[in-house]
Design a protein around this motif. Structure first.
Motif, short mmCIF file in Angstrom:
data_model
loop_
_atom_site.label_atom_id
_atom_site.label_comp_id
_atom_site.label_asym_id
_atom_site.label_seq_id
_atom_site.Cartn_x
_atom_site.Cartn_y
_atom_site.Cartn_z
N GLU A 165 -4.56 -1.94 8.69
CA GLU A 165 -5.94 -1.73 8.22
C GLU A 165 -6.81 -2.95 8.49
O GLU A 165 -7.97 -2.83 8.88
CB GLU A 165 -5.95 -1.41 6.73
CG GLU A 165 -5.52 0.00 6.40
CD GLU A 165 -5.87 0.40 4.97
OE1 GLU A 165 -6.79 -0.23 4.37
OE2 GLU A 165 -5.23 1.32 4.45
N ARG A 167 -11.51 -2.45 1.91
CA ARG A 167 -11.89 -1.10 1.47
C ARG A 167 -13.06 -1.16 0.51
O ARG A 167 -13.98 -0.33 0.57
CB ARG A 167 -10.70 -0.42 0.78
CG ARG A 167 -9.55 -0.03 1.69
CD ARG A 167 -8.47 0.67 0.86
NE ARG A 167 -7.28 1.01 1.64
CZ ARG A 167 -6.22 1.63 1.15
NH1 ARG A 167 -6.20 2.00 -0.15
NH2 ARG A 167 -5.18 1.91 1.91
N ALA A 168 -13.03 -2.13 -0.40
CA ALA A 168 -14.09 -2.25 -1.40
C ALA A 168 -15.40 -2.75 -0.80
O ALA A 168 -16.49 -2.39 -1.28
CB ALA A 168 -13.64 -3.18 -2.53
N LEU A 186 0.81 -1.21 0.00
CA LEU A 186 0.00 0.00 0.00
C LEU A 186 0.84 1.27 0.00
O LEU A 186 0.55 2.22 -0.72
CB LEU A 186 -0.93 0.02 1.22
CG LEU A 186 -1.99 -1.08 1.30
CD1 LEU A 186 -2.86 -0.86 2.54
CD2 LEU A 186 -2.86 -1.11 0.05
N ALA A 232 -6.61 -6.09 2.53
CA ALA A 232 -6.91 -4.72 2.93
C ALA A 232 -7.69 -3.99 1.84
O ALA A 232 -8.66 -3.27 2.12
CB ALA A 232 -5.62 -3.97 3.25
N LEU A 233 -7.30 -4.18 0.59
CA LEU A 233 -8.02 -3.55 -0.52
C LEU A 233 -9.43 -4.11 -0.65
O LEU A 233 -10.38 -3.38 -0.97
CB LEU A 233 -7.23 -3.75 -1.81
CG LEU A 233 -5.89 -3.00 -1.89
CD1 LEU A 233 -5.12 -3.43 -3.13
CD2 LEU A 233 -6.11 -1.49 -1.89
N PRO A 283 -16.59 -3.20 3.08
CA PRO A 283 -16.36 -3.19 4.53
C PRO A 283 -17.15 -4.26 5.29
O PRO A 283 -16.84 -4.52 6.46
CB PRO A 283 -16.81 -1.79 4.95
CG PRO A 283 -16.71 -0.96 3.70
CD PRO A 283 -17.07 -1.90 2.59
N ALA A 323 -10.12 -3.15 10.90
CA ALA A 323 -11.43 -3.48 10.34
C ALA A 323 -12.16 -4.53 11.16
O ALA A 323 -13.40 -4.60 11.15
CB ALA A 323 -11.28 -3.96 8.90
#
Length: 356
Positions: A191, A149-150, A85, A145-146, A152, A195
C-alpha cells in the motif's frame, strides 16, 4: 543516480530536521533512537510504536525508557496498530530478546504512552507543519499505511520519507527472498509504495534495504571505541570468548545499556553463522533521515509480493522501467560504513557524556 554528497561532519551547523519516527524497538531501532537523540539539530516530533520485533506495548515501553535515559521526556510516544493489516503478527525474541533490547534492563519510564492513536498523531502533525517533517520508519509499514489511508496527501505534506526495509536482488534475512520488516506486513508495504507511485523524485521514499544496511556491520571494536569516546573509566570489552549473557559494568550507564543490547545481538548473529558482529540496519536509516549520511540512490518501481506463500514480503525493483510503471521509491545503492561508525562513536559518545 542521485548522490547525497554532503560530507559527514562532527562540527555544528548541520541543517535542522524535524523527524517523525515509527519503530518496533528492537536493538537496532534503539540505536537509531539514541542516535537521533544525540543530534542537536534533530527535533523528534513524535515516536510511534508498531508491532514487529516485539508487540506494540513492549515497543512503546522501550521507546519511553530510552527517551527517559536520554533526558527527552517531552517527546510524545504513541501506539497505533497492534497487528499487521492482514496476516498474523510474528515477533522475533530470538533476534532481539524477549523485551526487544537484548540483555539490557532499562528502568521503566515514569510516564505512559499518549492516549491518542499513533496514526492520528502523525496525520495531525503533518497537517500542522506541511513541508517540514521527515518520516522515518524502521518498522513494518503498518502504521504508515494506515496514516496514508487516513490522509492520502501525506506524500505531499511530508518533507521526506525514509524507510528501512526490503531486499532488492539480495538474499533476505527472514526467508530466502524477504527482509524482516516487509515480511511482517507485506500488505502494508504494498500500500505504501502504491501511494507514492508517480510522485516527483524528491518526494519518493528513500529506502534503506538489506544490500546496504548489512554493510553497517558493527564489531566489538566499535563498542570499545564508543566507551572510550564516552569517557568510561575502563575499556569496554565484549568479546566472542566471554560467557554468553555476561553483563556490562561500564561506568557510563548509556554505554552499559548499549553494551548489554549489543552483546545479545552479536551472539544472535554468531548463532546464525554470520560471525560475532551486529548489522545495525536502523541506525543507518536514521543517519539518512537526519541528513548526516553520504549515499547514492536509484529510482525504481517497487513490487511487494502478497500472494505467493513462499515469496510473501519479497520486494522487486524495476530499475529499467520494463513494467512501464512510474517509480515509487529511491533505493539506496551505496553507502559508507567507515563514516557511519565514526559518526556513531562521536555522536553517541557525546550523548553518553551528557547523560552520564
Amino acid at each position: 543516480m542521485h548522490e547525497n554528497s554532503r560530507p559527514v561532519s562532527h562540527q555544528p551547523g548541520r541543517p535542522p530536521r524535524a523527524v517523525l519516527l515509527d519503530c518496533d524497538t528492537g536493538i537496532d531501532d534503539a540505536l537509531a533512537l539514541l542516535y537521533l537523540c544525540s543530534q542537536p539539530q534533530v527535533e523528534l516530533v513524535a515516536v510511534t510504536s508498531t508491532p514487529g520485533n516485539v508487540d506494540a506495548d513492549q515497543v512503546a515501553a522501550n521507546n519511553l525508557a530510552l527517551l527517559e535515559l536520554c533526558g527527552r521526556p517531552e517527546v510524545p510516544v504513541a501506539i497505533g496498530a497492534r497487528k499487521p493489516l492482514e496476516v498474523p503478527l510474528v515477533t522475533t525474541p530470538e533476534t532481539h530478546g524477549p523485551q526487544g533490547i537484548g540483555y539490557a534492563e532499562l528502568p521503566a519510564a515514569r510516564r505512559a504512552p499518549e492516549a491518542r492513536d499513533a496514526v492520528d498523531l502523525w496525520v495531525e502533525a503533518a497537517r500542522a507543519r506541511p513541508g517540514e517533517l521527515t518520516a522515518l520508519i524502521t518498522a513494518p509499514l503498518t502504521n504508515f499505511a494506515l496514516a496514508l489511508r487516513a490522509e492520502p496527501r501525506l506524500p505531499e505534506l511530508l518533507a521526506g520519507v525514509v524507510i528501512m526495509g526490503g531486499a532488492y536482488y539480495y538474499q533476505g534475512n527472514t526467508t530466502p527472498t524477504a527482509e524482516w520488516n516487509t515480511h511482517v506486513d507485506p500488505h502494508a508495504a504494498a500500500e505504501v509504495f502504491a501511494a507514492f507511485a508517480g510522485q516527483p523524485e524528491d518526494r519518493l521514499p528513500t529506502v534503506c534495504a538489506l544490500e546496504t544496511t548489512e554493510r553497517i556491520e558493527m564489531h566489538p571494536g566499535h563498542l570499545a571505541a564508543l566507551a572510550e569516546a564516552a569517557g568510561c573509566s575502563g575499556p569496554e570489552l565484549v568479546l566472542p570468548d566471554q560467557p554468553e549473557g555476561q553483563r556490562s559494568t561500564a561506568s557510563n550507564r548509556l554505554v552499559r545499556h548499549v553494551s548489554d543490547m549489543l552483546r545479545f545481538y552479536f551472539e544472535f548473529h554468531r548463532h546464525y553463522d554470520q560471525g560475532y558482529v551486529a548489522h545495525i540496519h536502523d541506525y543507518f536509516a536514521a543517519t539518512v533521515a537526519a541528513g548526516t549520511a553520504r549515499y547514492a540512490a536509484r529510482t525504481a518501481a517497487v513490487h511487494v509480493e502478497t500472494r505467493a506463500p513462499r515469496l510473501m514480503g519479497t520486494t522487486v525493483a524495476d530499475y529499467r522501467g520494463l513494467w512501464e510503471e512510474p517509480p515509487s521509491a529511491r533505493i539506496v545503492s551505496a553507502n559508507h560504513p567507515d563514516e557511519a561508525f565514526a559518526e556513531l562513536v562521536a555522536s553517541l559518545g557525546a550523548l553518553a557524556r551528557l547523560v552520564g
